[in-house]
Design an enzyme around this catalytic site. Sequence first.
Site, short mmCIF file in Angstrom:
data_model
loop_
_atom_site.label_atom_id
_atom_site.label_comp_id
_atom_site.label_asym_id
_atom_site.label_seq_id
_atom_site.Cartn_x
_atom_site.Cartn_y
_atom_site.Cartn_z
N HIS A 1 12.60 -11.70 -47.29
CA HIS A 1 13.38 -11.84 -46.06
C HIS A 1 14.66 -12.59 -46.43
O HIS A 1 14.66 -13.38 -47.38
CB HIS A 1 12.55 -12.65 -45.07
CG HIS A 1 13.10 -12.78 -43.68
ND1 HIS A 1 14.09 -13.67 -43.36
CD2 HIS A 1 12.77 -12.13 -42.53
CE1 HIS A 1 14.36 -13.56 -42.06
NE2 HIS A 1 13.58 -12.64 -41.53
N ASP B 1 6.76 -18.17 -48.85
CA ASP B 1 7.18 -17.93 -47.47
C ASP B 1 5.98 -17.33 -46.73
O ASP B 1 5.65 -16.17 -46.92
CB ASP B 1 8.38 -16.97 -47.49
CG ASP B 1 8.69 -16.38 -46.11
OD1 ASP B 1 8.01 -16.75 -45.12
OD2 ASP B 1 9.60 -15.54 -46.04
N GLN C 1 4.81 -14.61 -42.16
CA GLN C 1 4.04 -13.47 -41.63
C GLN C 1 2.56 -13.57 -41.95
O GLN C 1 1.79 -12.70 -41.55
CB GLN C 1 4.59 -12.16 -42.21
CG GLN C 1 6.01 -11.86 -41.84
CD GLN C 1 6.19 -11.63 -40.35
OE1 GLN C 1 5.25 -11.29 -39.63
NE2 GLN C 1 7.39 -11.85 -39.87
N LYS D 1 5.48 -17.35 -34.96
CA LYS D 1 4.89 -16.12 -35.49
C LYS D 1 3.37 -16.15 -35.36
O LYS D 1 2.72 -15.14 -35.56
CB LYS D 1 5.25 -15.95 -36.98
CG LYS D 1 6.72 -16.00 -37.31
CD LYS D 1 7.41 -14.69 -37.18
CE LYS D 1 8.77 -14.75 -37.87
NZ LYS D 1 9.69 -13.73 -37.35
N CYS E 1 16.04 -8.07 -41.29
CA CYS E 1 16.50 -9.19 -42.12
C CYS E 1 16.00 -9.06 -43.55
O CYS E 1 15.68 -10.05 -44.20
CB CYS E 1 16.07 -10.53 -41.52
SG CYS E 1 16.90 -10.87 -39.97
#
Lengths: 410, 153
Positions: free
Chosen positions: A127, A204, A207, A230, A368
């Site tokens: 991302h 990261d 998600q 999220k 993104c």
Amino acid sequence: MTRLAPSDVMQLRKDFPILDQEVNGHPLVYLDNAATSQKPRAVIDAITHHYERDNANIHRGVHTLAQRSTQGYEGARTKLARFLGATDSREIVFTRGTTEAINLVASAFGPTVLGAGDEILVSEMEHHSNIVPWQLLCERTGAKLVMAPMDDRGQIDMAAFRERLSARTKIVALVHVSNALGTINPIEELVELAHTAGAHTVIDGAQAAAHLAIDVAALGCDFYATSGHKMFGPTGIGALWARAELLEAMPPWQGGGEMILTVTFEGSEYNEIPHKFEAGTPNVAGAVGLGATVDYLETIGMERIAAWEHELLEHGTEVLSTIPEIRLIGTAEKKAGVLSFLVEGVHAHDVGTILDLEGIAVRTGHHCAQPVMDHFGVAATTRASLAFYNTKEELDALGAGLRKVLEVFA
Amino acid sequence: MSDLRELYQTTILDHSKTPRNFGKLETANRTAAGHNPLCGDRLTLYLEVDGGVVRSAGFEGSGCAISTASASMLTEAVTGKSVSEAETLFQTFHQWVAGSGEADLFSDDATGLGKLAVFGGVREFPMRVKCATLAWHAMSSALAGDGATVKTE
């Protein structure tokens, strides 16, 4: 543990007030969960309760409300630490979200390990929030950003990854679950390779945390960034998990109240971790809401959530495969609930508008992740992203909506 | 389906599938690029201006049905018009699809828009107004002669 049955899911949907509405004359089918997820009543109530009964500034007040607010905020830290598999709640730094967590690592930790000529390795499926902070850091330090490519299914090319790791690699920053493709990366293996090469690892998890059981200890990484909104929590709150000794050694990031012990004009003594990284009055209500989210998810169980979403993903993949004009982008062997696709002859924005008129919310665009779009030679995709409150009937509705798109453009 | 057909009118679908004046215009003496970073749409608008009149127009690029049809119909609409007529048409068109920022300021006057009036359906879709106006912003930039890439953001 019993699996979630469709009847359980129908029951759980009642926890989400927003799902019970019509959009453009059709029952809302919310398939934009990778952009943001919806909030259960328990989370909305926790935030309301905080503002109606407990609101005060935290940590220094001696009055009752200050104590309640502090307990709510610090209680959320403890809950989130347990949820992510951390043993020590001091290892959780609250941030505005994943993006801020990654920027914190880049700004405060980056310069302590990087110099001119060193390298930061990221994957092709990152991302923008796991690319741009590192580019800024490269500008500051003279380090170089190196990209590990993916294959045409959207999986990191392991041989290329090994090849691009070297003694110059100081930081390896990787996405756990790709927002644009759904790929679940083999983080344990990648982290081990990175550590063997002497690099630190930043994951990261934006998600991942809403869809998989996360265990930072098992992943073995040094930093794990995550987001509240999220994972069915409020916007404006997220967290960085980092090993305590790394946080201890890192210089502060932002200066202000909360992050100091004593201040004189000759100098200041910094607070202990994690407070050293939380300058200013934090998002107390957001943290309280996030704590309620963790409680809510734990009553369902992340394994059951992951299993149901996998069932949904298989059903959705099946539905899309019956429409010859649709091409899936992202077909990794290990995938979370993301269906990114192209509709032959129809631009993603037209797909998105027509689906919206059917009450179906999907995301269209580059998500993104422009390098991902470039890899597949497309400007944009349509993305349906799932959460545990979605049903197979909703994916059937998506299929019907897409047939309508094709009808309009026939 | 009523909203759907309101937006995707037959004329718009026709121009999006079979865009007119598509391709680089070799005789162009004014060009400008348009870019919508939201969706990645890019187009280049070509104009041949002689004696203050748009003699011919063309475009190339890729975009959604609304932006492609809008560019295609623009090239037809401005050919033969004076530069000031083309600018006025842009203003009328912009007000027709986007109003002046407030819903109640939408122009009800499609006078002079001719076939372009089919884009009136876009006003119900505020997220899509930029698609309809991208080519027109590029035209305006090309006529101003500054050659800068027009961005919708």
